[in-house]
Motif scaffolding. Sequence first.
Motif, mmCIF file in Angstrom:
data_model
loop_
_atom_site.group_PDB
_atom_site.id
_atom_site.type_symbol
_atom_site.label_atom_id
_atom_site.label_comp_id
_atom_site.label_asym_id
_atom_site.label_seq_id
_atom_site.Cartn_x
_atom_site.Cartn_y
_atom_site.Cartn_z
ATOM 1 N N VAL A 1 0.835 -1.206 0.000
ATOM 2 C CA VAL A 1 0.000 0.000 0.000
ATOM 3 C C VAL A 1 0.871 1.259 0.000
ATOM 4 O O VAL A 1 0.593 2.222 -0.735
ATOM 5 C CB VAL A 1 -0.950 -0.010 1.216
ATOM 6 C CG1 VAL A 1 -1.648 1.339 1.368
ATOM 7 C CG2 VAL A 1 -1.986 -1.122 1.068
ATOM 8 N N ILE A 2 1.926 1.243 0.809
ATOM 9 C CA ILE A 2 2.825 2.407 0.849
ATOM 10 C C ILE A 2 3.489 2.618 -0.500
ATOM 11 O O ILE A 2 3.520 3.740 -1.049
ATOM 12 C CB ILE A 2 3.880 2.225 1.954
ATOM 13 C CG1 ILE A 2 3.209 2.243 3.333
ATOM 14 C CG2 ILE A 2 4.946 3.311 1.870
ATOM 15 C CD1 ILE A 2 4.158 1.911 4.474
ATOM 16 N N THR B 1 0.930 3.750 -3.129
ATOM 17 C CA THR B 1 0.508 5.139 -2.922
ATOM 18 C C THR B 1 1.588 6.107 -3.385
ATOM 19 O O THR B 1 1.302 7.087 -4.095
ATOM 20 C CB THR B 1 0.184 5.371 -1.437
ATOM 21 O OG1 THR B 1 -0.860 4.489 -1.034
ATOM 22 C CG2 THR B 1 -0.250 6.808 -1.202
ATOM 23 N N ALA C 1 1.071 8.201 -6.756
ATOM 24 C CA ALA C 1 0.942 9.650 -6.597
ATOM 25 C C ALA C 1 2.016 10.394 -7.375
ATOM 26 O O ALA C 1 1.728 11.385 -8.065
ATOM 27 C CB ALA C 1 1.000 10.009 -5.121
ATOM 28 N N LEU D 1 -3.847 12.040 -7.174
ATOM 29 C CA LEU D 1 -4.942 11.354 -6.499
ATOM 30 C C LEU D 1 -5.393 10.130 -7.297
ATOM 31 O O LEU D 1 -5.572 9.034 -6.732
ATOM 32 C CB LEU D 1 -6.114 12.315 -6.303
ATOM 33 C CG LEU D 1 -7.362 11.725 -5.631
ATOM 34 C CD1 LEU D 1 -7.030 11.242 -4.227
ATOM 35 C CD2 LEU D 1 -8.482 12.768 -5.605
ATOM 36 N N ALA E 1 -2.662 7.316 -7.116
ATOM 37 C CA ALA E 1 -2.612 6.633 -5.821
ATOM 38 C C ALA E 1 -3.838 5.754 -5.611
ATOM 39 O O ALA E 1 -3.731 4.621 -5.118
ATOM 40 C CB ALA E 1 -2.500 7.666 -4.691
ATOM 41 N N VAL E 2 -5.022 6.256 -5.987
ATOM 42 C CA VAL E 2 -6.259 5.504 -5.792
ATOM 43 C C VAL E 2 -6.283 4.245 -6.651
ATOM 44 O O VAL E 2 -6.808 3.200 -6.238
ATOM 45 C CB VAL E 2 -7.483 6.396 -6.103
ATOM 46 C CG1 VAL E 2 -8.750 5.560 -6.208
ATOM 47 C CG2 VAL E 2 -7.640 7.466 -5.030
ATOM 48 N N ALA F 1 -2.464 1.845 -5.505
ATOM 49 C CA ALA F 1 -2.342 1.292 -4.157
ATOM 50 C C ALA F 1 -3.220 0.049 -3.952
ATOM 51 O O ALA F 1 -2.737 -0.982 -3.462
ATOM 52 C CB ALA F 1 -2.666 2.368 -3.110
#
Length: 439
Positions: free
Chosen positions: A20-21, A24, A28, A48, A51-52, A55
């Motif tokens: 996830v990190i 993201t 991003a 945005l 990342a959405v 991730a």
Amino acid sequence: MAASPDRRRRSRSGRLRDAVIWGTLLGAAGGAVLGDAVDGVGAAAGALIGAVLLAPAEALIAVTHGAGAPKPLLGRIVASALLMALLGWLLGLVYGSGHVLLTAIISGALLGLLGLRPLKLALGVVVGAVAGLALRALDDSLEPAVVAAAVTVAYRVIAAAVYRNRPLVRIMAEEVPAADLAYVVPFEARSRYVGADYVEQLAEVRGGSFRRNPPDVGILASLDALRGPTFDPGRVHPLIREFYEHTSRFKLSIVPEWRRWMKPPYELFKRVVAEPLGQAAIPSNIEEAQRGMVSTIDTIDLDGDEVIDIRGWIRTFADSGKPIYVGIYTSFRHDERGYVSVGFPIPGSNFTATLEPRNEGASDLVLTSRSDLPFPGHYLSSVDSERDALTVIKLLSFEERIHVFVRDGELRTEHSFSLAGLRFLTLHYEMQRLGLTSS
């Protein structure tokens, strides 16, 4: 009593958190530069969206795939495109927009170079040129980030089709104890700099007794440890045996012979990676080689029995003391056959060359990774010493050959490296016994 958990195995929650990190941050960053390059989107919206989208995709892959399993092709293509978009953005900072073809060719060449095959480098340049011409015809004002991302998608799709049955790497182990992988040297660098004091630092970590270049020490305790069907140590010239068992008695000089196509990318690698890392800073030319070399064997005794447990061969430039190579030398036996493994520590990881010994001619020694046996080859290992966990991949297109011989009373070595069968570097060594003059 319940069985204790295996500390080597990272938890699924840990892998999920890292995914996830990573998703993201990459989504991003890549989305921001792509969004900024597209009218009506903007950097904030692009970040945005990136990342959405990325991730959750990375999280799903982490949950459904093993720790060492390769990601699905689509996931690899998307991640590569976002990374290359960042490179394109950096190129745009250097020379501005409006250079569609130049950005495309640079992007394609870098992608091909990372493929570790000369034909992939050529493919990358061709794909970059063709894609660049097409993109320029479509819109000659495209931003470099968009160009680099588009070239990446085109190259990765074509390369996946062309090389679908010719993988570059093979997964050998996932989070396995070091003792189970004799062909890998399990020592990593615990900082961003390896350097000439690595073995001394390793002794502090392991709680062993450190000695720098003790008298008469060698990179191997005995050449007899390599005996096997292809190698009889009794056949080699006595000077070769003396060198391996008493390396500190010898002074080395080196002359590099680079192929022209490899020299520019290696020069970039050396300046950007090798020198700041303090590892694998091979001389690029004769002038650098003439600075001279200092060779030392650093040792560690782990249990106080005055028997050497770890041997590190450190080669530095004579004028500056900066490291050229930091290698840990080991040997092991399997099925009545001996092998040499040389580990080069890097941050959190290790690059290991495992070589098969062979006799050649009347008295020469050859160490080679080109073999039908299962162990010889080159391995990149992620090392977690705290949990005793190694994840290992084997590099399938990289080959190495060391030919040690005596000519006219002088001890010499020709150390060659190849990619996909094409030799790109030969290091010519002369080893002179200290206190003696050549005949």
